[in-house]
Scaffold this motif. Structure first.
Motif, PDB file in Angstrom:
ATOM      1  N   TYR A  59       0.815  -1.213   0.000  1.00 43.43           N
ATOM      2  CA  TYR A  59       0.000   0.000   0.000  1.00 43.43           C
ATOM      3  C   TYR A  59       0.855   1.271   0.000  1.00 43.43           C
ATOM      4  O   TYR A  59       0.413   2.315  -0.486  1.00 43.43           O
ATOM      5  CB  TYR A  59      -0.954   0.001   1.191  1.00 43.43           C
ATOM      6  CG  TYR A  59      -2.196  -0.817   0.963  1.00 43.43           C
ATOM      7  CD1 TYR A  59      -3.085  -0.508  -0.065  1.00 43.43           C
ATOM      8  CD2 TYR A  59      -2.475  -1.924   1.763  1.00 43.43           C
ATOM      9  CE1 TYR A  59      -4.227  -1.268  -0.276  1.00 43.43           C
ATOM     10  CE2 TYR A  59      -3.617  -2.693   1.550  1.00 43.43           C
ATOM     11  CZ  TYR A  59      -4.482  -2.353   0.524  1.00 43.43           C
ATOM     12  OH  TYR A  59      -5.602  -3.112   0.296  1.00 43.43           O
ATOM     13  N   ARG A  60       2.052   1.194   0.555  1.00 40.30           N
ATOM     14  CA  ARG A  60       2.922   2.379   0.499  1.00 40.30           C
ATOM     15  C   ARG A  60       3.318   2.684  -0.939  1.00 40.30           C
ATOM     16  O   ARG A  60       3.465   3.846  -1.317  1.00 40.30           O
ATOM     17  CB  ARG A  60       4.176   2.163   1.361  1.00 40.30           C
ATOM     18  CG  ARG A  60       3.950   2.404   2.843  1.00 40.30           C
ATOM     19  CD  ARG A  60       5.249   2.557   3.604  1.00 40.30           C
ATOM     20  NE  ARG A  60       6.038   1.330   3.610  1.00 40.30           N
ATOM     21  CZ  ARG A  60       5.865   0.343   4.480  1.00 40.30           C
ATOM     22  NH1 ARG A  60       4.914   0.424   5.392  1.00 40.30           N
ATOM     23  NH2 ARG A  60       6.633  -0.725   4.437  1.00 40.30           N
ATOM     24  N   HIS A  61       3.507   1.643  -1.735  1.00 41.50           N
ATOM     25  CA  HIS A  61       3.880   1.854  -3.138  1.00 41.50           C
ATOM     26  C   HIS A  61       2.661   2.087  -4.024  1.00 41.50           C
ATOM     27  O   HIS A  61       2.705   2.895  -4.956  1.00 41.50           O
ATOM     28  CB  HIS A  61       4.658   0.644  -3.656  1.00 41.50           C
ATOM     29  CG  HIS A  61       6.050   0.536  -3.110  1.00 41.50           C
ATOM     30  ND1 HIS A  61       7.106   1.261  -3.626  1.00 41.50           N
ATOM     31  CD2 HIS A  61       6.558  -0.207  -2.101  1.00 41.50           C
ATOM     32  CE1 HIS A  61       8.210   0.963  -2.956  1.00 41.50           C
ATOM     33  NE2 HIS A  61       7.908   0.078  -2.020  1.00 41.50           N
ATOM     34  N   PHE A  62       1.569   1.374  -3.727  1.00 45.67           N
ATOM     35  CA  PHE A  62       0.374   1.421  -4.576  1.00 45.67           C
ATOM     36  C   PHE A  62      -0.847   1.558  -3.673  1.00 45.67           C
ATOM     37  O   PHE A  62      -1.388   0.557  -3.181  1.00 45.67           O
ATOM     38  CB  PHE A  62       0.275   0.150  -5.429  1.00 45.67           C
ATOM     39  CG  PHE A  62       1.541  -0.146  -6.200  1.00 45.67           C
ATOM     40  CD1 PHE A  62       1.937   0.657  -7.255  1.00 45.67           C
ATOM     41  CD2 PHE A  62       2.347  -1.214  -5.829  1.00 45.67           C
ATOM     42  CE1 PHE A  62       3.111   0.393  -7.949  1.00 45.67           C
ATOM     43  CE2 PHE A  62       3.524  -1.490  -6.510  1.00 45.67           C
ATOM     44  CZ  PHE A  62       3.912  -0.676  -7.579  1.00 45.67           C
ATOM     45  N   PRO A  63      -1.296   2.789  -3.429  1.00 42.66           N
ATOM     46  CA  PRO A  63      -2.376   3.023  -2.450  1.00 42.66           C
ATOM     47  C   PRO A  63      -3.703   2.381  -2.831  1.00 42.66           C
ATOM     48  O   PRO A  63      -4.533   2.135  -1.957  1.00 42.66           O
ATOM     49  CB  PRO A  63      -2.505   4.551  -2.424  1.00 42.66           C
ATOM     50  CG  PRO A  63      -1.250   5.070  -3.036  1.00 42.66           C
ATOM     51  CD  PRO A  63      -0.749   4.029  -3.975  1.00 42.66           C
ATOM     52  N   THR A  64      -3.929   2.118  -4.130  1.00 38.48           N
ATOM     53  CA  THR A  64      -5.180   1.519  -4.573  1.00 38.48           C
ATOM     54  C   THR A  64      -4.882   0.379  -5.545  1.00 38.48           C
ATOM     55  O   THR A  64      -3.782   0.278  -6.096  1.00 38.48           O
ATOM     56  CB  THR A  64      -6.070   2.543  -5.297  1.00 38.48           C
ATOM     57  OG1 THR A  64      -5.418   2.948  -6.515  1.00 38.48           O
ATOM     58  CG2 THR A  64      -6.320   3.770  -4.426  1.00 38.48           C
ATOM     59  N   ARG A  65      -5.893  -0.446  -5.758  1.00 39.54           N
ATOM     60  CA  ARG A  65      -5.756  -1.543  -6.720  1.00 39.54           C
ATOM     61  C   ARG A  65      -5.490  -0.997  -8.123  1.00 39.54           C
ATOM     62  O   ARG A  65      -4.666  -1.533  -8.864  1.00 39.54           O
ATOM     63  CB  ARG A  65      -7.034  -2.389  -6.713  1.00 39.54           C
ATOM     64  CG  ARG A  65      -6.969  -3.641  -7.592  1.00 39.54           C
ATOM     65  CD  ARG A  65      -8.303  -4.373  -7.537  1.00 39.54           C
ATOM     66  NE  ARG A  65      -8.302  -5.583  -8.338  1.00 39.54           N
ATOM     67  CZ  ARG A  65      -7.870  -6.756  -7.925  1.00 39.54           C
ATOM     68  NH1 ARG A  65      -7.414  -6.888  -6.686  1.00 39.54           N
ATOM     69  NH2 ARG A  65      -7.903  -7.804  -8.718  1.00 39.54           N
ATOM     70  N   ASP A  66      -6.204   0.087  -8.491  1.00 39.34           N
ATOM     71  CA  ASP A  66      -5.991   0.672  -9.812  1.00 39.34           C
ATOM     72  C   ASP A  66      -4.564   1.179  -9.984  1.00 39.34           C
ATOM     73  O   ASP A  66      -3.993   1.102 -11.081  1.00 39.34           O
ATOM     74  CB  ASP A  66      -6.971   1.820 -10.058  1.00 39.34           C
ATOM     75  CG  ASP A  66      -8.347   1.335 -10.508  1.00 39.34           C
ATOM     76  OD1 ASP A  66      -8.519   0.098 -10.655  1.00 39.34           O
ATOM     77  OD2 ASP A  66      -9.238   2.173 -10.701  1.00 39.34           O
ATOM     78  N   ALA A  67      -3.984   1.713  -8.904  1.00 44.62           N
ATOM     79  CA  ALA A  67      -2.598   2.186  -8.987  1.00 44.62           C
ATOM     80  C   ALA A  67      -1.650   1.034  -9.286  1.00 44.62           C
ATOM     81  O   ALA A  67      -0.709   1.164 -10.081  1.00 44.62           O
ATOM     82  CB  ALA A  67      -2.200   2.881  -7.688  1.00 44.62           C
ATOM     83  N   LEU A  68      -1.899  -0.121  -8.659  1.00 44.02           N
ATOM     84  CA  LEU A  68      -1.073  -1.300  -8.929  1.00 44.02           C
ATOM     85  C   LEU A  68      -1.276  -1.779 -10.360  1.00 44.02           C
ATOM     86  O   LEU A  68      -0.312  -2.081 -11.073  1.00 44.02           O
ATOM     87  CB  LEU A  68      -1.424  -2.420  -7.952  1.00 44.02           C
ATOM     88  CG  LEU A  68      -0.725  -3.759  -8.214  1.00 44.02           C
ATOM     89  CD1 LEU A  68       0.789  -3.633  -8.055  1.00 44.02           C
ATOM     90  CD2 LEU A  68      -1.270  -4.843  -7.283  1.00 44.02           C
ATOM     91  N   VAL A  69      -2.528  -1.864 -10.800  1.00 43.19           N
ATOM     92  CA  VAL A  69      -2.822  -2.325 -12.159  1.00 43.19           C
ATOM     93  C   VAL A  69      -2.129  -1.435 -13.185  1.00 43.19           C
ATOM     94  O   VAL A  69      -1.495  -1.927 -14.132  1.00 43.19           O
ATOM     95  CB  VAL A  69      -4.343  -2.351 -12.396  1.00 43.19           C
ATOM     96  CG1 VAL A  69      -4.656  -2.515 -13.877  1.00 43.19           C
ATOM     97  CG2 VAL A  69      -4.979  -3.475 -11.599  1.00 43.19           C
ATOM     98  N   GLU A  70      -2.250  -0.122 -13.016  1.00 43.60           N
ATOM     99  CA  GLU A  70      -1.623   0.793 -13.974  1.00 43.60           C
ATOM    100  C   GLU A  70      -0.113   0.616 -13.996  1.00 43.60           C
ATOM    101  O   GLU A  70       0.508   0.580 -15.066  1.00 43.60           O
ATOM    102  CB  GLU A  70      -1.976   2.245 -13.627  1.00 43.60           C
ATOM    103  CG  GLU A  70      -1.365   3.246 -14.597  1.00 43.60           C
ATOM    104  CD  GLU A  70      -1.828   4.668 -14.340  1.00 43.60           C
ATOM    105  OE1 GLU A  70      -1.170   5.590 -14.848  1.00 43.60           O
ATOM    106  OE2 GLU A  70      -2.843   4.862 -13.634  1.00 43.60           O
ATOM    107  N   ALA A  71       0.484   0.471 -12.820  1.00 47.30           N
ATOM    108  CA  ALA A  71       1.937   0.307 -12.747  1.00 47.30           C
ATOM    109  C   ALA A  71       2.376  -1.018 -13.369  1.00 47.30           C
ATOM    110  O   ALA A  71       3.397  -1.077 -14.064  1.00 47.30           O
ATOM    111  CB  ALA A  71       2.404   0.395 -11.294  1.00 47.30           C
ATOM    112  N   VAL A  72       1.615  -2.091 -13.120  1.00 41.51           N
ATOM    113  CA  VAL A  72       1.949  -3.388 -13.725  1.00 41.51           C
ATOM    114  C   VAL A  72       1.856  -3.308 -15.241  1.00 41.51           C
ATOM    115  O   VAL A  72       2.719  -3.807 -15.963  1.00 41.51           O
ATOM    116  CB  VAL A  72       1.019  -4.499 -13.178  1.00 41.51           C
ATOM    117  CG1 VAL A  72       1.141  -5.774 -14.015  1.00 41.51           C
ATOM    118  CG2 VAL A  72       1.348  -4.809 -11.725  1.00 41.51           C
ATOM    119  N   TYR A  73       0.802  -2.661 -15.733  1.00 43.01           N
ATOM    120  CA  TYR A  73       0.635  -2.521 -17.182  1.00 43.01           C
ATOM    121  C   TYR A  73       1.811  -1.749 -17.781  1.00 43.01           C
ATOM    122  O   TYR A  73       2.409  -2.175 -18.782  1.00 43.01           O
ATOM    123  CB  TYR A  73      -0.679  -1.817 -17.498  1.00 43.01           C
ATOM    124  CG  TYR A  73      -0.917  -1.684 -18.991  1.00 43.01           C
ATOM    125  CD1 TYR A  73      -1.505  -2.726 -19.699  1.00 43.01           C
ATOM    126  CD2 TYR A  73      -0.535  -0.547 -19.684  1.00 43.01           C
ATOM    127  CE1 TYR A  73      -1.706  -2.626 -21.062  1.00 43.01           C
ATOM    128  CE2 TYR A  73      -0.723  -0.438 -21.044  1.00 43.01           C
ATOM    129  CZ  TYR A  73      -1.312  -1.480 -21.727  1.00 43.01           C
ATOM    130  OH  TYR A  73      -1.499  -1.379 -23.094  1.00 43.01           O
TER     131      TYR A  73
END
Length: 211
Positions: A59-73
């Motif tokens: 969560y410190r790196h990716f506060p939301t699920r969408d933030a993680l998805v965008e970063a993975v993409y």
């Protein structure tokens, strides 16, 4: 003038930054693998476990699920585009193209596993994919051009056609076994690209097996 607190040793700051970068990279790698394997059922807890970090670190790196998805993409596409040039530097052009196509199957599996979240990002930012689509077209085009120039594949296929063909193969596969089912079909697509090529590989395919 108030006295300042004790200075933090520079080597500790550098170590902390390096550790944070490693954790972020591990989370991106774990997220890509998890979404490709489990699709939208993937939980953030699963991603954290795969990366061997706590959920708080995620969560410190990716506060939301969408933030993680965008970063993975973004990370997946960046890696694919970098791979194109690295493969061309390390392998004959035809082999470089073949290996890149196999890696592209993994990208499609990851993207398919994030479908709903990716659509949500697209609605919020309609230009999000435009640059990445152009970059992928450019990477595929460089590989195709080099392989065609060496006579290893035919020269009448463009990057857009190639990527659409691989997408079609992947979408026809069962979602739970997408990569395993898609790779043999990508091999057939490669045979089609080689048929009619001007080099020895193409000549062999036109003539058929000896004997």
């Amino acid at each position: 003038m108030p006295a300042s607190g004790p200075a933090r040793p520079a080597h500790r700051s550098r170590a902390a930054r390096a550790d944070a970068l490693r954790n972020r990279a591990r989370l991106l790698e774990a997220g890509s693998a998890a979404f490709a394997e489990h699709g939208e059922a993937t939980s953030l807890e699963d991603v954290a476990r795969r990366a061997a970090v706590g959920i708080g670190t995620l969560y410190r790196h990716f506060p939301t699920r969408d933030a993680l998805v965008e970063a993975v993409y973004r990370s997946t596409v960046d890696s694919l585009c970098d791979d194109a040039d690295e493969l061309l530097a390390a392998l004959p052009p035809g082999e470089a193209l073949a290996e890149w196509m196999r890696r592209y199957v993994g990208y499609v599996a990851t993207k398919r596993g994030m479908a709903s979240a990716v659509k949500s990002i697209l609605r919020a930012n309609s230009s999000f994919f435009d640059d990445y689509r152009r970059r992928l077209d450019g990477a595929a085009g460089r590989l195709l051009q080099a392989a065609a120039a060496s006579g290893e594949v035919r020269s009448d296929v463009d990057a857009g056609e190639l990527l659409r063909a691989i997408h079609g193969i992947c979408l026809a596969a069962d979602a739970s076994h997408q990569v395993a089912q898609s790779l043999p079909l990508v091999g057939l697509l490669l045979d089609g690209l080689r048929h009619g090529a001007t080099g020895p590989a193409g000549e062999q395919r036109r003539a058929g097996p000896a004997g």
